[in-house]
Design a protein around this motif. Structure first.
Motif, PDB file in Angstrom:
ATOM      1  N   GLU A  25     -12.048  15.114  55.590  1.00  0.00           N
ATOM      2  CA  GLU A  25     -13.399  15.288  55.054  1.00  0.00           C
ATOM      3  C   GLU A  25     -13.537  16.590  54.260  1.00  0.00           C
ATOM      4  O   GLU A  25     -14.640  17.088  54.078  1.00  0.00           O
ATOM      5  N   LYS A  26     -12.405  17.140  53.805  1.00  0.00           N
ATOM      6  CA  LYS A  26     -12.433  18.476  53.197  1.00  0.00           C
ATOM      7  C   LYS A  26     -13.292  18.567  51.946  1.00  0.00           C
ATOM      8  O   LYS A  26     -13.725  19.659  51.567  1.00  0.00           O
TER       9      LYS A  26
ATOM     10  N   ILE B 147     -18.083  18.767  56.896  1.00  0.00           N
ATOM     11  CA  ILE B 147     -17.273  19.916  57.322  1.00  0.00           C
ATOM     12  C   ILE B 147     -18.103  20.840  58.214  1.00  0.00           C
ATOM     13  O   ILE B 147     -17.650  21.287  59.275  1.00  0.00           O
TER      14      ILE B 147
ATOM     15  N   ALA C 265      -8.461  25.251  50.589  1.00  0.00           N
ATOM     16  CA  ALA C 265      -9.906  25.161  50.817  1.00  0.00           C
ATOM     17  C   ALA C 265     -10.663  26.292  50.133  1.00  0.00           C
ATOM     18  O   ALA C 265     -11.879  26.265  50.061  1.00  0.00           O
TER      19      ALA C 265
ATOM     20  N   ARG D 110     -18.856  18.609  52.142  1.00  0.00           N
ATOM     21  CA  ARG D 110     -19.321  19.858  52.735  1.00  0.00           C
ATOM     22  C   ARG D 110     -20.222  19.629  53.939  1.00  0.00           C
ATOM     23  O   ARG D 110     -20.141  20.342  54.947  1.00  0.00           O
TER      24      ARG D 110
ATOM     25  N   LEU E 228     -11.108  17.230  59.868  1.00  0.00           N
ATOM     26  CA  LEU E 228     -11.560  18.217  58.885  1.00  0.00           C
ATOM     27  C   LEU E 228     -10.810  18.066  57.559  1.00  0.00           C
ATOM     28  O   LEU E 228     -11.406  18.162  56.484  1.00  0.00           O
TER      29      LEU E 228
END
Length: 317
Positions: free
Chosen positions: A17-18, A24, A64, A21, A14
């Protein structure tokens, strides 16, 4: 790694790959399927990125959250030598040169202060008075204007009371979460239709690629984004992206249908989509024939019923 350290693996995945979207949303869904909870940001527990909690779940990082820059995150974590015991305690330790009101509002909306004040609407309605008191106390300390009545314990008792207002309803809570994080974390508008979806849908964002080109399918989802396109006849059509808890899928909406359902695409209500698969090199899309609110689709879920009878096993047929 995924087999033996699933929580650590998914937290790392996660984080890597933040900024994507689509991935995620897909990985959060995978975490749910694996029995791993992805928890919202928490002012006392979150690090900068996704992290593993002591009870084996994954905690969102503060970075985030929309409008919360890394400078603000570093300042918050630095001031968190001991856990914050109230919103006022948080504000009294805060460096307001790095954390402004927009940052605070974003953290409130996404639920980062839930462990200090469970009513997000109450905190949103009254946080400014607490910030003003905390800033005044900081100025007094800097200028040496402190007294016996400025001790933390006394100051905490004298802090302004938050307004007595009801919490936002569930849909509004989820809407703010999505606004601040880009997707739903603590729930999803489709969850309350979980049983009904088994009746309505024939595919989802994960299985869509397995459907043959031109086949008829039905899906349900919540609108994520809409991109309008002008046709050769100068009419407006759209490419709408939907979120169905498993991931995202794209729906092509031609002008006539788009005119009829335009207002529905500007709401956050879950929708039922019926159409045909358009399989291309960039993935499968849906050419929409019909788009309805799920509630309306549930009232007329079937247009026909087909019975299959095994004549060989029917003695009295």
């Amino acid at each position: 790694l995924k087999a033996h350290y699933p929580v650590e693996f998914m937290a790392s995945l996660l984080t890597s790959e933040k900024n994507n979207r689509d991935n995620i949303i897909k990985y959060i869904s995978e975490c749910r399927d694996m029995g791993i909870s992805v928890l919202p940001p928490d002012i006392n527990e979150s690090l900068k990125d996704f992290s593993v909690t002591q009870d084996g779940n994954i905690r969102f990082g503060l970075a985030a959250v929309k409008n919360v820059g890394e400078g603000a995150v570093d300042s918050i974590i630095q001031s968190r030598e001991d856990k914050f015991n109230s919103f006022y305690d948080f504000c009294s330790r805060l460096d307001f040169r790095k954390v402004n009101k927009k940052v605070l509002e974003s953290l409130i909306k996404c639920g980062a202060f839930d462990s200090l004040e469970s009513n997000r609407n109450r905190l949103m309605a009254g946080y400014e008075s607490i910030v003003e008191l905390a800033q005044k106390r900081q100025r007094d300390v800097m200028s040496g204007q402190t007294s016996l009545f400025d001790t933390p314990a006394v100051a905490h008792d004298m802090e302004p009371q938050l307004p007595d207002v009801p919490e936002w309803d569930r849909d509004e809570l989820l809407l703010y979460e999505k606004e601040m994080l880009g997707f739903y974390v603590t729930g999803h508008p489709l969850l309350k239709y979980s049983d009904s979806l088994k009746i309505l849908v024939t595919a989802n964002s994960e299985t869509l690629s397995e459907c043959r080109d031109g086949s008829s399918v039905s899906l349900c989802g919540v609108i994520s984004s809409v991109r309008e396109v002008s046709t050769r006849k100068k009419e407006t059509m759209a490419y709408a992206t939907f979120d169905d808890m498993k991931g995202l899928f794209t729906v092509i909406i031609f002008p006539e249908l788009y005119r009829n359902i335009y207002l529905r695409l500007n709401s956050d209500e879950p929708l039922f989509i019926k159409g045909n698969v358009d399989a291309g090199e960039e993935g499968s899309k849906i050419i929409a024939e019909e788009i309805l609110p799920i509630e309306e689709a549930l009232n007329t879920p079937f247009t026909s019923i087909h019975f299959m009878i095994d004549v060989a096993n029917c003695d009295n047929f």
